[in-house]
Motif scaffolding. Structure first.
Motif, PDB file in Angstrom:
ATOM      1  N   LYS A 114       1.681  11.819  59.967  1.00 51.08           N
ATOM      2  CA  LYS A 114       0.656  12.854  60.028  1.00 51.08           C
ATOM      3  C   LYS A 114      -0.598  12.292  60.674  1.00 51.08           C
ATOM      4  O   LYS A 114      -0.872  11.095  60.609  1.00 51.08           O
ATOM      5  CB  LYS A 114       0.335  13.399  58.639  1.00 51.08           C
ATOM      6  N   TYR A 115      -1.309  13.163  61.322  1.00 51.45           N
ATOM      7  CA  TYR A 115      -2.617  12.854  61.940  1.00 51.45           C
ATOM      8  C   TYR A 115      -3.599  13.861  61.354  1.00 51.45           C
ATOM      9  O   TYR A 115      -3.307  15.056  61.316  1.00 51.45           O
ATOM     10  CB  TYR A 115      -2.518  13.010  63.460  1.00 51.45           C
ATOM     11  N   GLU A 116      -4.731  13.399  60.864  1.00 51.45           N
ATOM     12  CA  GLU A 116      -5.671  14.326  60.234  1.00 51.45           C
ATOM     13  C   GLU A 116      -7.101  13.972  60.578  1.00 51.45           C
ATOM     14  O   GLU A 116      -7.411  12.834  60.950  1.00 51.45           O
ATOM     15  CB  GLU A 116      -5.460  14.347  58.717  1.00 51.45           C
ATOM     16  N   TYR A 117      -7.984  14.963  60.432  1.00 50.53           N
ATOM     17  CA  TYR A 117      -9.393  14.781  60.751  1.00 50.53           C
ATOM     18  C   TYR A 117     -10.199  15.836  59.996  1.00 50.53           C
ATOM     19  O   TYR A 117      -9.718  16.946  59.742  1.00 50.53           O
ATOM     20  CB  TYR A 117      -9.635  14.921  62.264  1.00 50.53           C
ATOM     21  N   PRO A 118     -11.437  15.518  59.613  1.00 48.45           N
ATOM     22  CA  PRO A 118     -12.263  16.493  58.900  1.00 48.45           C
ATOM     23  C   PRO A 118     -12.785  17.567  59.840  1.00 48.45           C
ATOM     24  O   PRO A 118     -13.031  17.311  61.025  1.00 48.45           O
ATOM     25  CB  PRO A 118     -13.414  15.643  58.351  1.00 48.45           C
ATOM     26  N   VAL A 119     -12.923  18.778  59.325  1.00 54.19           N
ATOM     27  CA  VAL A 119     -13.426  19.878  60.147  1.00 54.19           C
ATOM     28  C   VAL A 119     -14.062  20.920  59.250  1.00 54.19           C
ATOM     29  O   VAL A 119     -13.626  21.131  58.114  1.00 54.19           O
ATOM     30  CB  VAL A 119     -12.271  20.504  60.982  1.00 54.19           C
ATOM     31  N   LYS A 120     -15.115  21.534  59.735  1.00 56.45           N
ATOM     32  CA  LYS A 120     -15.764  22.642  59.036  1.00 56.45           C
ATOM     33  C   LYS A 120     -15.390  23.946  59.731  1.00 56.45           C
ATOM     34  O   LYS A 120     -15.558  24.076  60.938  1.00 56.45           O
ATOM     35  CB  LYS A 120     -17.283  22.464  59.015  1.00 56.45           C
ATOM     36  N   TYR A 121     -14.862  24.879  58.970  1.00 60.24           N
ATOM     37  CA  TYR A 121     -14.513  26.191  59.489  1.00 60.24           C
ATOM     38  C   TYR A 121     -15.646  27.169  59.211  1.00 60.24           C
ATOM     39  O   TYR A 121     -16.167  27.226  58.106  1.00 60.24           O
ATOM     40  CB  TYR A 121     -13.254  26.721  58.784  1.00 60.24           C
ATOM     41  N   LYS A 122     -15.964  27.952  60.237  1.00 56.43           N
ATOM     42  CA  LYS A 122     -16.883  29.070  60.065  1.00 56.43           C
ATOM     43  C   LYS A 122     -16.297  30.244  60.843  1.00 56.43           C
ATOM     44  O   LYS A 122     -16.864  30.724  61.823  1.00 56.43           O
ATOM     45  CB  LYS A 122     -18.289  28.712  60.560  1.00 56.43           C
ATOM     46  N   LEU A 123     -15.123  30.688  60.384  1.00 55.15           N
ATOM     47  CA  LEU A 123     -14.301  31.637  61.112  1.00 55.15           C
ATOM     48  C   LEU A 123     -13.905  32.797  60.220  1.00 55.15           C
ATOM     49  O   LEU A 123     -13.870  32.675  58.995  1.00 55.15           O
ATOM     50  CB  LEU A 123     -13.014  30.956  61.583  1.00 55.15           C
ATOM     51  N   SER A 124     -13.563  33.895  60.856  1.00 51.24           N
ATOM     52  CA  SER A 124     -12.874  34.954  60.140  1.00 51.24           C
ATOM     53  C   SER A 124     -11.389  34.613  60.091  1.00 51.24           C
ATOM     54  O   SER A 124     -10.844  34.041  61.034  1.00 51.24           O
ATOM     55  CB  SER A 124     -13.090  36.294  60.840  1.00 51.24           C
ATOM     56  N   TYR A 125     -10.729  34.951  58.999  1.00 49.15           N
ATOM     57  CA  TYR A 125      -9.346  34.550  58.732  1.00 49.15           C
ATOM     58  C   TYR A 125      -9.194  33.036  58.873  1.00 49.15           C
ATOM     59  O   TYR A 125      -8.570  32.528  59.810  1.00 49.15           O
ATOM     60  CB  TYR A 125      -8.368  35.305  59.639  1.00 49.15           C
ATOM     61  N   PRO A 126      -9.776  32.279  57.923  1.00 45.71           N
ATOM     62  CA  PRO A 126      -9.855  30.821  58.053  1.00 45.71           C
ATOM     63  C   PRO A 126      -8.687  30.052  57.439  1.00 45.71           C
ATOM     64  O   PRO A 126      -8.861  28.919  56.982  1.00 45.71           O
ATOM     65  CB  PRO A 126     -11.149  30.512  57.294  1.00 45.71           C
TER      66      PRO A 126
END
Length: 437
Positions: A114-126
């Motif tokens: 697996k490859y992973e990274y932090p991310v902040k979502y500011k989306l509709s249907y997240p």
């Protein structure tokens, strides 16, 4: 004699065991067609045969299958509550989480890396990422919902390069996130980036270095439409749809060859433009659709646009065309058969989804002389589409609905069809269904 018998045996057996990978969105040729033989056309009375299941987190991204591996992306966030997931997050609450790329063994579903990274979502249907991975030449390319573009070693998951498109091109993600599946053209990875002069960008697929960038769209006018690579009178063109225009670009330089205005509401264009002979069909939200015709090396001319009772407005799944008739779900919730080039609706009905309003979703994959449908209810169906209507042969439940939309439970994911299997995911698991005769 022994050698001769062995050769004859090999010739007879190889076609029976050969399978096809599904290494990108819409399959090997990016045309949404499954070409394998030896596939059932009706489920047994016992239902679909599940070979394995693997745990995944949230996401709409379909899997890719290549080289004995299954690749899928997801999103983990403790802040993504069922209420936010099912409400659509229309107040755009920011969520902190991790996007992941998972590599599974195709035969067992066992996680290889697996490859992973932090991310902040500011989306509709997240719920999670939208774009199917693209596997080419031993590398896998992924695009996250907030614009994290990565190139990974397909065998190990080691990062080769990555880019944050929003930072690189000083833009923002559209309302529903980055959702236009990147394509590979020779040494180029072509994707929608957004920003001033960088609506479409081409990067060196091995290094991530920019080769060209082209066109400008407002941050909420980027849309979600994957480009179409095609050939017109011996000249290759990249046809790119947006909520405000349909454009033809030179895929080598990004230079605009032609443009024609288009207007879809809410920035909502999702489908890849559909080529049919000398014509290209394109549609978007709220009764917006258009047919253009290539004009002998002088761009395109509009045949019809936004005419009431003509065409259709697909917003959730890719249309297919057969024998001059275009089939898809319209944003009204109806399925239409549309004659090309006239635009006349020769058939309308509920299709495999049934009566669901607003628009239901069924992913349509031509196979031989019929079709396979993956329905938002978690069913896989075999059937046919003709100018006279939809005829269903068989259906079976293959996965649960784990997401919500407009007061109903859904599973929105384009499956992969590879090696006589169907691979499909929800927000909890990815399953492998046996479709071999």
């Amino acid at each position: 004699m022994t050698r001769l018998l062995a050769l004859v045996f090999a010739v007879l057996v190889v076609p029976l065991v050969r399978g096809d990978d599904w290494p990108q969105w819409m399959g090997p040729k990016r045309d949404n067609v499954w070409r394998e033989d030896g596939i059932i056309d009706k489920f047994p009375e016992s239902g679909a045969k599940k070979l394995w299941s693997a745990p995944v987190a949230g996401g709409y991204a379909g899997p890719a299958v290549a080289g004995g591996k299954v690749f899928v992306t997801d999103y983990q966030s403790a802040e993504l509550t069922p209420e936010i997931r099912e409400s659509g997050n229309w107040d755009f609450k920011e969520l902190t989480g991790i996007e992941r790329v998972l590599c599974l063994d195709e035969k067992s579903g066992h996680q290889l890396w697996k490859y992973e990274y932090p991310v902040k979502y500011k989306l509709s249907y997240p719920a999670g990422p939208r774009c199917t991975p693209n596997v080419v030449d031993g590398k896998v390319y992924t695009l996250g919902a907030e614009g994290h573009l990565a190139c990974l070693d397909a065998a190990t998951g080691k990062k080769v390069w990555s880019k944050e498109l929003k930072q690189e091109y000083k833009t923002e993600a559209p309302i529903w996130g980055y959702a236009a599946h990147p394509l590979i053209d020779g040494k180029k990875l072509i994707t929608l980036a957004g920003g001033d002069g960088s609506f479409v960008v081409a990067l060196d697929k091995d290094t991530g270095t920019e080769i060209w960038k082209s066109q400008t769209q407002g941050k909420q006018d980027q849309g979600y439409s994957p480009p179409l690579l095609t050939e017109v009178n011996g000249v290759r063109e990249l046809i790119v749809g947006s909520p405000t225009a349909l454009r033809g670009l030179d895929p080598e330089t990004g230079k605009r060859l032609w443009t024609t205005p288009f207007k879809a509401d809410n920035g909502c264009v999702v489908m890849t433009p559909v080529r049919y002979g000398d014509y290209v069909f394109f549609g978007g939200f709220n009764n917006k659709s258009m047919l253009v015709k290539f004009a002998g090396g002088k761009g395109v001319e509009v045949v019809w646009k936004d005419k009431r009772g003509l065409g259709m407005s697909p917003i959730a799944c890719q249309p297919v065309v057969k024998d001059g008739v275009l089939y898809a779900y319209d944003d009204s919730g109806k399925m239409y058969g549309v004659e090309l080039p006239s635009g006349k609706r020769v058939w309308e009905g509920e299709g495999p989804v049934g009566k669901i309003l607003p628009a239901g979703t069924a992913f349509i994959v031509p196979h031989g002389n019929s079709y396979i449908f993956f329905i938002e209810t978690g069913h896989l169906a075999f059937g046919n589409l003709t100018p006279q209507g939809y005829v269903e042969t068989s259906r079976a439940k293959v996965i649960d609905q784990t997401n919500g939309a407009n007061g109903r439970k859904v599973t929105w994911c384009m499956p992969a069809f590879a090696n006589k299997h169907c691979y499909v995911r929800n927000d909890k698991e990815l399953v492998c269904i046996d479709l071999a005769k």
